[in-house]
Design a protein around this motif. Structure first.
Motif, PDB file in Angstrom:
ATOM      1  N   UNK A  61       0.088 133.361  87.921  1.00  0.00           N
ATOM      2  CA  UNK A  61       0.105 134.749  88.393  1.00  0.00           C
ATOM      3  C   UNK A  61      -1.196 135.469  88.069  1.00  0.00           C
ATOM      4  N   UNK A  62      -2.002 134.885  87.183  1.00  0.00           N
ATOM      5  CA  UNK A  62      -3.260 135.511  86.781  1.00  0.00           C
ATOM      6  C   UNK A  62      -4.446 135.009  87.594  1.00  0.00           C
ATOM      7  N   UNK A  63      -4.191 134.145  88.591  1.00  0.00           N
ATOM      8  CA  UNK A  63      -5.275 133.637  89.428  1.00  0.00           C
ATOM      9  C   UNK A  63      -5.899 134.761  90.253  1.00  0.00           C
ATOM     10  N   UNK A 108      -2.219 141.693  89.219  1.00  0.00           N
ATOM     11  CA  UNK A 108      -2.791 143.033  89.345  1.00  0.00           C
ATOM     12  C   UNK A 108      -2.557 143.600  90.751  1.00  0.00           C
ATOM     13  N   UNK A 109      -2.632 142.758  91.769  1.00  0.00           N
ATOM     14  CA  UNK A 109      -2.341 143.214  93.132  1.00  0.00           C
ATOM     15  C   UNK A 109      -0.884 143.669  93.243  1.00  0.00           C
ATOM     16  N   UNK A 110       0.020 142.919  92.621  1.00  0.00           N
ATOM     17  CA  UNK A 110       1.437 143.294  92.647  1.00  0.00           C
ATOM     18  C   UNK A 110       1.633 144.638  91.951  1.00  0.00           C
ATOM     19  N   UNK A 111       1.036 144.785  90.783  1.00  0.00           N
ATOM     20  CA  UNK A 111       1.192 146.029  90.014  1.00  0.00           C
ATOM     21  C   UNK A 111       0.607 147.224  90.772  1.00  0.00           C
ATOM     22  N   UNK A 112      -0.460 147.005  91.521  1.00  0.00           N
ATOM     23  CA  UNK A 112      -1.073 148.096  92.298  1.00  0.00           C
ATOM     24  C   UNK A 112      -0.136 148.551  93.415  1.00  0.00           C
ATOM     25  N   UNK A 113       0.581 147.607  94.036  1.00  0.00           N
ATOM     26  CA  UNK A 113       1.509 147.970  95.111  1.00  0.00           C
ATOM     27  C   UNK A 113       2.811 148.554  94.577  1.00  0.00           C
ATOM     28  N   UNK A 114       3.139 148.239  93.344  1.00  0.00           N
ATOM     29  CA  UNK A 114       4.409 148.698  92.763  1.00  0.00           C
ATOM     30  C   UNK A 114       4.132 149.370  91.416  1.00  0.00           C
ATOM     31  N   UNK A 115       3.535 150.567  91.437  1.00  0.00           N
ATOM     32  CA  UNK A 115       3.191 151.246  90.177  1.00  0.00           C
ATOM     33  C   UNK A 115       4.437 151.499  89.326  1.00  0.00           C
ATOM     34  N   UNK A 116       4.251 151.374  88.015  1.00  0.00           N
ATOM     35  CA  UNK A 116       5.368 151.602  87.094  1.00  0.00           C
ATOM     36  C   UNK A 116       6.146 150.349  86.752  1.00  0.00           C
ATOM     37  N   UNK A 117       5.876 149.237  87.445  1.00  0.00           N
ATOM     38  CA  UNK A 117       6.584 147.992  87.161  1.00  0.00           C
ATOM     39  C   UNK A 117       6.064 147.396  85.852  1.00  0.00           C
ATOM     40  N   UNK A 118       6.968 147.012  84.976  1.00  0.00           N
ATOM     41  CA  UNK A 118       6.543 146.427  83.697  1.00  0.00           C
ATOM     42  C   UNK A 118       5.894 145.066  83.928  1.00  0.00           C
ATOM     43  N   UNK A 119       5.103 144.633  82.950  1.00  0.00           N
ATOM     44  CA  UNK A 119       4.420 143.343  83.086  1.00  0.00           C
ATOM     45  C   UNK A 119       5.420 142.207  83.198  1.00  0.00           C
ATOM     46  N   UNK A 120       6.508 142.292  82.424  1.00  0.00           N
ATOM     47  CA  UNK A 120       7.526 141.243  82.505  1.00  0.00           C
ATOM     48  C   UNK A 120       8.155 141.193  83.884  1.00  0.00           C
ATOM     49  N   UNK A 121       8.414 142.363  84.476  1.00  0.00           N
ATOM     50  CA  UNK A 121       9.014 142.414  85.810  1.00  0.00           C
ATOM     51  C   UNK A 121       8.045 141.878  86.861  1.00  0.00           C
ATOM     52  N   UNK A 122       6.745 142.155  86.695  1.00  0.00           N
ATOM     53  CA  UNK A 122       5.736 141.623  87.625  1.00  0.00           C
ATOM     54  C   UNK A 122       5.773 140.101  87.611  1.00  0.00           C
TER      55      UNK A 122
END
Length: 526
Positions: free
Chosen positions: A445-447, A417-431
């Motif tokens: 990655x879910x820790x 979730x931290x990664x997705x917040x810094x990189x909006x629009x990134x797909x879950x697979x790409x995260x």
């Protein structure tokens, strides 16, 4: 002879998760560097030896006296250096004796050599302070040196040290390394400091498979590990070839059995043989062919287990590898300009005075200096978290600051979730693909960030900053190796060498600075 013996030692975390089990090891009067990946249980093992935790299984036997230097020394209110030496009362008696107010009993018990011996112990760790100095007035590195001096003062048979050079400036690190190089007792030193590990008599590596001893210092250990890694790759290659050969054999046996079964059915259809004899031959053929296929299948299963075992060894032996996208920083492009900057946290009391600096293109600059010289303050100033008292800061590009607390991460959220917040629009697979490059695979990655160790948190911060499609043109790092294990340091070195943006790093780790190709060093005055 003094010794510390681990017998089938095991320990589980409070939630029941097994950290390690079945450890059998003997520490004797030698200096052993205890290494291993973050989370494998190095600090927990020290706590068990120190008696601060109770084993889940097995036991620890100690023949001799131990002294412990803990990783984080948080002083009590009003505590002084004398308290580290447990000498406050004895020093007070000497003061009363010198003032003529001590009782006869106190004079009889007075240890007149105590002040000089404490002064010598502090000098051994290059710390200019007196016993009355409040611990709250010392930097973290100075408190570490004072605590180490106090530990040595008790003349133990064994020293237990957990990251003793963390947070130390260059002078402090050199003092601790030199002191341990002279130490002739037993020592168990948890550390990722390669310069310190070079002074060890042996290396003990703690992994998920157990604990193993390697004679010699860090260089000897790395040479041996290179041989083990080559052997593991050889074993994997051999196991894969065996599995392929067995797969072909199983296929051939299966096809042969099918042909025999087909021939038997055709013979039965012709009716040229008694029915009872046909049944016996069919049963014999099915049993013989089936046994051969089953044996081949069992051998295939064993080959797959050999492949899995070889891959597991490689996973443990091989450093993390990271590939990064480009930050697209052209040579000569102005990244940062500081023009006669003065800054600090308290008005009229600046830490930095009249600092000028220009970074252009993908330069790699190290900021050095003693503790208290303002290195972290300089990074906060560049990041925009602090305004200058005088002068000008011009930073025409984006930057990311990774401080020692990795404050850019939300501790209440997962790494993903931290990664997705810094990189909006990134797909879950790409995260998940980006985080996997930093060994946060699948559920890891879910820790929740707040549950991570210090080293895991910094690795997560680097993953969130550098793992996106466009890393920032300027990366600011504040003591990035302080909480990382040696494998993670190697991975970060590889990753930063792949990073093609500008780099400004505060670090006392000379081996790390050399490995990431620092091109310029700037020393801040104290």
């Amino acid at each position: 002879m003094p010794a510390i013996t681990l017998s089938t030692l095991g320990w589980s975390a409070p939630d029941g998760t097994a950290v390690f089990a079945g450890l059998d090891f003997r520490f004797t009067s030698e200096r052993i560097g205890l290494i291993g990946r973050n989370g494998v249980g190095k600090s927990s093992l020290l706590a068990l030896i120190a008696g601060e935790r109770t084993p889940t299984h097995g036991h620890v036997t100690i023949d001799g006296r131990i002294a412990v230097l803990r990783q984080n020394l948080e002083p009590a209110a009003g505590a002084t250096i004398a308290d580290l030496f447990d000498a406050r009362a004895a020093l007070a008696v000497i003061e009363r004796a010198e003032a003529g107010s001590a009782t006869l009993d106190e004079l009889d018990a007075c240890d007149w050599t105590l002040p000089a011996r404490i002064a010598d112990a502090l000098a051994d760790v290059a710390l200019s302070a007196n016993p009355a100095t409040p611990l709250a007035t010392l930097s973290g590195g100075q408190r570490t040196r004072a605590a180490l001096a106090a530990a040595l003062f008790t003349r133990p048979d064994f020293l237990l040290l957990d990251e003793p050079t963390n947070h130390l400036d260059a002078e402090g690190r050199d003092a601790v390394i030199a002191l341990l190089a002279r130490w002739r007792g037993g020592a168990i030193v948890v550390s990722h400091d390669r310069a310190l590990l070079e002074t060890m008599d042996a290396i003990a590596e703690l992994t998920t498979l157990g604990i193993a001893r390697y004679g010699g210092n860090w260089s000897a250990y790395t040479a041996r590990k290179a041989i083990e890694l080559a052997a593991a790759h050889h074993d994997l290659d051999h196991a894969e070839k065996q599995a392929a050969a067995l797969s072909r054999k199983t296929q051939q046996l299966t096809e042969r059995k099918q042909r025999r079964d087909g021939a038997g059915k055709r013979d039965a259809a012709k009716g040229g043989m008694p029915r009872i004899l046909l049944g016996q031959r069919k049963q014999q053929a099915e049993q013989s062919g089936g046994d051969a296929v089953r044996r081949a299948g069992q051998q295939q299963g064993e080959a797959r287990q050999a492949i899995d075992a070889a891959r597991a060894r490689i996973e443990i032996l091989e450093p993390i590898r990271i590939a990064l996208p480009s930050a697209n920083v052209a040579p000569g492009r102005i990244i940062l300009t500081l023009d006669a900057v003065t800054a600090g946290h308290v008005p009229d009391c600046p830490i930095l005075r009249d600092i000028s600096l220009t970074i252009s293109g993908p330069e790699r600059v190290a900021i050095t200096g003693a503790n208290g010289s303002g290195k972290s303050t300089l990074l906060r100033l560049i990041a925009g978290d602090l305004w200058p008292m005088a002068g000008r800061v011009h930073r025409p590009v984006d930057c990311a600051l990774l401080d020692q607390d990795v404050a850019l991460l939300d501790p209440a959220c997962s790494i993903a979730d931290n990664f997705a917040r810094r990189h909006p629009g990134t797909t879950r697979n790409a995260v998940h693909a980006a985080l996997a490059r930093f060994r946060f695979r699948a559920d890891l990655a879910l820790q929740q960030v707040g549950t991570l160790s210090g080293g895991q948190r910094l690795r997560a911060g680097l993953a969130c900053v550098l793992g996106g499609a466009a890393p920032p043109p300027l990366l600011l790092l504040d003591e990035p190796t302080n909480h990382l294990d040696l494998d993670s340091i190697a991975a970060i070195e590889q990753g930063l060498n792949a990073y093609d943006g500008a780099l400004l790093v505060v670090s006392h780790d000379a081996a790390f600075l050399d490995a990431i190709g620092i091109t310029r060093r700037i020393a801040l005055p104290l």
